[in-house]
Write an enzyme that holds these catalytic residues in place. Structure first.
Site, mmCIF file in Angstrom:
data_model
loop_
_atom_site.group_PDB
_atom_site.id
_atom_site.type_symbol
_atom_site.label_atom_id
_atom_site.label_comp_id
_atom_site.label_asym_id
_atom_site.label_seq_id
_atom_site.Cartn_x
_atom_site.Cartn_y
_atom_site.Cartn_z
ATOM 1 N N ASN A 139 4.333 -5.891 83.162
ATOM 2 C CA ASN A 139 2.955 -6.148 83.617
ATOM 3 C C ASN A 139 2.878 -7.111 84.784
ATOM 4 O OD1 ASN A 139 -0.052 -6.227 83.345
ATOM 5 N ND2 ASN A 139 0.423 -8.384 82.898
ATOM 6 N N HIS A 140 3.781 -8.066 84.807
ATOM 7 C CA HIS A 140 3.655 -9.108 85.826
ATOM 8 C C HIS A 140 4.995 -9.724 86.180
ATOM 9 C CE1 HIS A 140 3.144 -11.039 81.826
ATOM 10 N NE2 HIS A 140 4.076 -11.849 82.304
ATOM 11 N N GLU A 179 -6.439 -4.815 82.745
ATOM 12 C CA GLU A 179 -5.286 -4.124 83.336
ATOM 13 C C GLU A 179 -4.979 -4.578 84.759
ATOM 14 O OE1 GLU A 179 -5.954 0.113 82.882
ATOM 15 O OE2 GLU A 179 -6.006 -0.064 80.686
ATOM 16 N N ASP A 192 0.216 -9.892 88.992
ATOM 17 C CA ASP A 192 0.047 -8.661 88.220
ATOM 18 C C ASP A 192 0.586 -7.459 88.989
ATOM 19 O OD1 ASP A 192 -1.269 -7.953 85.593
ATOM 20 O OD2 ASP A 192 -2.090 -6.407 86.914
ATOM 21 N N ASP A 223 6.270 -6.521 76.296
ATOM 22 C CA ASP A 223 5.238 -7.549 76.442
ATOM 23 C C ASP A 223 3.964 -6.945 77.044
ATOM 24 O OD1 ASP A 223 4.863 -10.554 76.443
ATOM 25 O OD2 ASP A 223 4.463 -10.203 78.570
ATOM 26 N N LYS A 226 -1.192 -3.961 76.566
ATOM 27 C CA LYS A 226 -2.584 -3.593 76.830
ATOM 28 C C LYS A 226 -3.021 -3.938 78.253
ATOM 29 C CE LYS A 226 -5.151 -7.727 75.397
ATOM 30 N NZ LYS A 226 -5.982 -8.372 74.378
ATOM 31 N N HIS A 227 -2.133 -4.617 78.982
ATOM 32 C CA HIS A 227 -2.472 -5.006 80.353
ATOM 33 C C HIS A 227 -1.985 -4.007 81.400
ATOM 34 C CE1 HIS A 227 -4.072 -8.879 79.072
ATOM 35 N NE2 HIS A 227 -3.064 -8.927 78.217
ATOM 36 N N GLU A 247 3.607 -5.192 72.309
ATOM 37 C CA GLU A 247 2.646 -6.234 71.966
ATOM 38 C C GLU A 247 1.274 -5.829 72.498
ATOM 39 O OE1 GLU A 247 1.394 -10.795 73.116
ATOM 40 O OE2 GLU A 247 2.104 -9.346 74.573
HETATM 41 C C1 ABC Z 1 1.203 -20.920 79.491
HETATM 42 C C2 ABC Z 1 1.099 -22.210 78.694
HETATM 43 C C3 ABC Z 1 -0.095 -22.154 77.752
HETATM 44 C C4 ABC Z 1 -1.343 -21.886 78.554
HETATM 45 C C5 ABC Z 1 -1.171 -20.581 79.330
HETATM 46 C C6 ABC Z 1 -2.364 -20.317 80.212
HETATM 47 O O1 ABC Z 1 -0.012 -20.650 80.166
HETATM 48 O O2 ABC Z 1 2.306 -22.389 77.949
HETATM 49 O O3 ABC Z 1 -0.208 -23.402 77.086
HETATM 50 O O4 ABC Z 1 -2.442 -21.759 77.666
HETATM 51 C C7 ABC Z 1 4.223 -16.671 78.583
HETATM 52 C C8 ABC Z 1 4.693 -17.965 77.951
HETATM 53 C C9 ABC Z 1 3.511 -18.880 77.670
HETATM 54 C C10 ABC Z 1 2.662 -19.077 78.925
HETATM 55 C C11 ABC Z 1 2.247 -17.676 79.428
HETATM 56 C C12 ABC Z 1 1.383 -17.724 80.669
HETATM 57 O O5 ABC Z 1 3.427 -16.919 79.717
HETATM 58 O O6 ABC Z 1 5.362 -17.655 76.747
HETATM 59 O O7 ABC Z 1 3.987 -20.134 77.212
HETATM 60 O O8 ABC Z 1 1.511 -19.835 78.580
HETATM 61 O O9 ABC Z 1 2.080 -18.246 81.732
HETATM 62 C C13 ABC Z 1 2.690 -12.359 75.814
HETATM 63 C C14 ABC Z 1 3.893 -13.140 75.285
HETATM 64 C C15 ABC Z 1 3.760 -14.580 75.705
HETATM 65 C C16 ABC Z 1 3.902 -14.658 77.212
HETATM 66 C C17 ABC Z 1 3.136 -13.612 77.909
HETATM 67 C C18 ABC Z 1 3.165 -13.599 79.356
HETATM 68 C C19 ABC Z 1 2.588 -12.547 77.260
HETATM 69 O O10 ABC Z 1 4.039 -12.928 73.915
HETATM 70 O O11 ABC Z 1 4.693 -15.442 75.110
HETATM 71 O O12 ABC Z 1 3.450 -15.963 77.619
HETATM 72 O O13 ABC Z 1 4.341 -12.859 79.699
HETATM 73 C C20 ABC Z 1 -2.686 -12.793 76.260
HETATM 74 C C21 ABC Z 1 -1.937 -11.477 76.407
HETATM 75 C C22 ABC Z 1 -0.668 -11.458 75.587
HETATM 76 C C23 ABC Z 1 0.175 -12.712 75.855
HETATM 77 C C24 ABC Z 1 -0.692 -13.936 75.559
HETATM 78 C C25 ABC Z 1 0.044 -15.237 75.790
HETATM 79 O O14 ABC Z 1 -1.835 -13.893 76.421
HETATM 80 O O15 ABC Z 1 -2.764 -10.399 76.055
HETATM 81 O O16 ABC Z 1 0.074 -10.312 75.965
HETATM 82 N N1 ABC Z 1 1.433 -12.717 75.107
HETATM 83 C C26 ABC Z 1 -7.242 -13.481 73.710
HETATM 84 C C27 ABC Z 1 -6.883 -12.137 74.303
HETATM 85 C C28 ABC Z 1 -5.392 -11.916 74.309
HETATM 86 C C29 ABC Z 1 -4.717 -13.076 74.982
HETATM 87 C C30 ABC Z 1 -5.076 -14.353 74.194
HETATM 88 C C31 ABC Z 1 -4.342 -15.581 74.691
HETATM 89 O O17 ABC Z 1 -6.477 -14.523 74.278
HETATM 90 O O18 ABC Z 1 -7.498 -11.113 73.591
HETATM 91 O O19 ABC Z 1 -5.108 -10.720 75.036
HETATM 92 O O20 ABC Z 1 -3.295 -12.857 74.977
HETATM 93 O O21 ABC Z 1 -4.809 -15.933 75.937
HETATM 94 C C32 ABC Z 1 -8.934 -14.705 68.933
HETATM 95 C C33 ABC Z 1 -9.603 -13.589 69.714
HETATM 96 C C34 ABC Z 1 -8.566 -12.982 70.648
HETATM 97 C C35 ABC Z 1 -8.030 -14.049 71.531
HETATM 98 C C36 ABC Z 1 -7.449 -15.174 70.683
HETATM 99 C C37 ABC Z 1 -6.862 -16.295 71.510
HETATM 100 O O22 ABC Z 1 -8.438 -15.683 69.812
HETATM 101 O O23 ABC Z 1 -10.047 -12.602 68.831
HETATM 102 O O24 ABC Z 1 -9.090 -11.922 71.407
HETATM 103 O O25 ABC Z 1 -7.023 -13.446 72.322
HETATM 104 O O26 ABC Z 1 -9.829 -15.275 68.034
HETATM 105 CA CA CA Z 2 -1.724 -5.492 84.671
#
Ligand code: ABC
Ligand code: CA
Length: 489
Positions: A139-140, A179, A192, A223, A226-227, A247
């Site tokens: 995705n990115h 997306e 992205d 990873d 959905k994006h 995921e």
């Molecule tokens: C870093 C920092 C975090 C900071 C963030 C902005 O940046 O460490 O503290 O908050 C990797 C790293 C992370 C890093 C990110 C971004 O990159 O591991 O440490 O965070 O730079 C996957 C992986 C994950 C990975 C990435 C990126 C993707 O498992 O480890 O992160 O390659 C979204 C994505 C999901 C992703 C997740 C981290 O972000 O969809 O693929 N995981 C909503 C959305 C979700 C979204 C989520 C979190 O927010 O629907 O799509 O996930 O932002 C519920 C609601 C939900 C809601 C949740 C939070 O609350 O019903 O809808 O989810 O109640």
């Molecule tokens: Ca995308």
């Protein structure tokens, strides 16, 4: 009579309807680890402060040295962090120790080891009949350098046309934004990939085919599924030549189900959304957990078969950060192991790690000393894997027998997946609960082994299994005749 109940009655039938690679994974259980945090080569115990979000030194060679530990817990597959070269240097969210910030998809992340080291890991696993699952991201890329040529250091996508124009996702209900805008925030935005651009698509398709072959990878955790537009995935998944589990971070089966038609399976997030609340307190909603499982069984392409069942991962606060009640913790750890999908344990659960949100849930495992002796949760995990293995050995149809709920009350729940029966309760260590389970295939007098306590009990003359929870503990039954070595040692 529901579809799943009809299927459940036809137990012990031969399995044939799922593709071979999914099928080969289905009987396994997966240990998810973060490559940087699992093991130091040479057995070091250097401190690792999660707060800093920096590389702590874990590596492929470190993992190889600790395969005995993983295998001893009963796992026959591992899921490791993304392997490609990531951006170097420090952002406001630290370094790319997690591996999700790609910079060059044709090189490996040197912090984790060399090509030779990764191949050595792959070989070491296969020698033990274990599988290698690699986390991948299409995705990115990582956050681009803030200059006039922001993509120049990326490989092979180094032009603006290879990426979607900058916009941070803010509205998760707008699928086009999800997306085509960027993940992250205005401090660290993830470039992205333009997965509508034919060059980008073609490159990713051939990249994945070669990657799985080159490193002899057995499965992929994809990873951010959905994006990326759905119709990108079928060819990608097929060309990979291996099992793909994606995921799709969303709590609603109605949203997630579409993705089960484009890749082999999804990580079962909808169930996870109900799992912690169900067991965190004695007023948790166990019916909601049963309902979401039913919905997934009825609407996903192959039900929950081929999905990944987990209770923790690297994006969520660990359950023991929400409660210190060991009985509740054991109930939660048990659930994925009686699930229709492939059970996944997140490293550290067996050691009782308690880290909260990212980055605190990414502790170094070497700080635990990998101690097995006298660790309650280590024993619990061993029992779960042993029971599942014995169930598969006794009854090959186990893997295509849908889990059914034989009674859900306010505080108890029975999950039956012949020849296993798991009893759950959210009353906690100080509460009392009991079960009267009817509707199993066990005839009166059948002797059952409860694998956590190693007690043997008999089904009563009415065909009922009567059980009482000891301090809110879950229970797991299998016929006493099953080939399980857990209780004999
Ligand atoms: C870093 C920092 C975090 C900071 C963030 C902005 O940046 O460490 O503290 O908050 C990797 C790293 C992370 C890093 C990110 C971004 O990159 O591991 O440490 O965070 O730079 C996957 C992986 C994950 C990975 C990435 C990126 C993707 O498992 O480890 O992160 O390659 C979204 C994505 C999901 C992703 C997740 C981290 O972000 O969809 O693929 N995981 C909503 C959305 C979700 C979204 C989520 C979190 O927010 O629907 O799509 O996930 O932002 C519920 C609601 C939900 C809601 C949740 C939070 O609350 O019903 O809808 O989810 O109640
Ligand atoms: Ca995308």
């Amino acid at each position: 009579m529901s579809v799943s109940r009809v299927l459940a009655l036809a137990t012990c039938f031969a399995a044939s309807s799922l593709a071979a690679s999914v099928w080969e994974w289905q009987s396994r259980s997966i240990y998810q680890l973060l490559t940087d945090r699992f093991s130091l080569e040479g057995g070091g115990t250097t401190e690792c402060i999660t707060d800093y979000r920096k590389y702590c030194g874990g590596s492929y060679r470190g993992i190889i040295e600790k395969l005995d530990y993983i295998q001893d817990l009963g796992f026959d597959a591992i899921w490791i962090s993304p392997i490609v070269a990531n951006i170097e240097g420090v952002t406001v969210y630290g370094e790319a120790f997690h591996g999700y910030w790609a910079q060059d998809i044709y090189s490996l992340n040197p912090h984790f080891g060399s090509e030779e080291d990764l191949l050595a890991l792959s070989n070491a696993l296969h020698e033990r009949d274990m599988y290698l699952m690699v986390d991948i991201v299409v995705n990115h890329f990582g956050p681009p350098v803030n200059s006039s040529t922001p993509y120049a250091s990326f490989r092979p996508f180094d032009k603006p046309s290879h990426f979607h124009p900058y916009c941070i996702i803010t509205d998760y209900n707008n699928q086009t934004d999800v997306e085509q805008c960027w993940l992250g925030d205005n401090k660290v935005g993830l470039a992205d990939a333009n997965t509508e651009n034919p060059f980008v698509v073609k490159t990713y398709y051939s990249w994945i085919r070669h990657l799985t072959q080159k490193y002899d990878i057995d499965g992929l955790r994809i990873d951010t599924v959905k994006h990326v537009r759905k119709d990108f995935w079928p060819a990608f998944s097929t060309l990979s030549g291996v099992y793909t589990v994606g995921e799709v971070y969303h709590g609603d089966t109605a949203y997630v189900k579409d993705y089960t038609y484009v890749i082999d399976g999804v990580l079962d997030y909808p169930t996870w959304y109900q799992l912690f609340p169900a067991f965190q307190t004695s007023t948790g909603n166990l019916s909601a957990l049963a309902e979401v499982v039913h919905k997934a069984q009825l609407t996903y392409k192959t039900g929950l078969f081929g999905s990944g069942a987990f209770s923790e991962n690297h994006d969520q606060p660990r359950f023991p950060s929400l409660t210190s009640d060991t009985a509740r913790i054991k109930n939660v750890i048990t659930f994925p192991f009686i699930h229709d999908g492939i059970p996944i344990l997140y490293y550290g659960q067996e050691q009782g790690y308690t880290g909260g949100n990212d980055p605190y849930n990414r502790e170094a495992l070497w700080l635990s000393g990998y101690v097995e002796e006298g660790k309650e949760l280590v024993d619990h995990v061993k029992a779960l894997n042993a029971a599942r293995k014995a169930a598969i050995a006794t009854c090959p149809g186990y893997l295509l027998t849908p889990m059914t709920f034989l009674g859900v009350t306010a505080t108890t729940m029975a999950v039956y997946k012949h020849p296993l029966l798991a009893l759950f309760t959210n009353v906690g260590s100080n509460g009392t609960a009991s079960w009267n389970v009817q509707g199993t295939e066990w005839t009166p007098g059948t002797e059952l082994l409860e694998v956590f306590s190693c007690n043997v009990v008999a089904v009563d003359e009415t065909g009922t299994l009567k059980a009482t929870a000891v301090g809110g503990q879950p229970q797991l039954y299998i016929p006493a005749s099953a080939p399980i070595n857990h209780c004999s040692s």
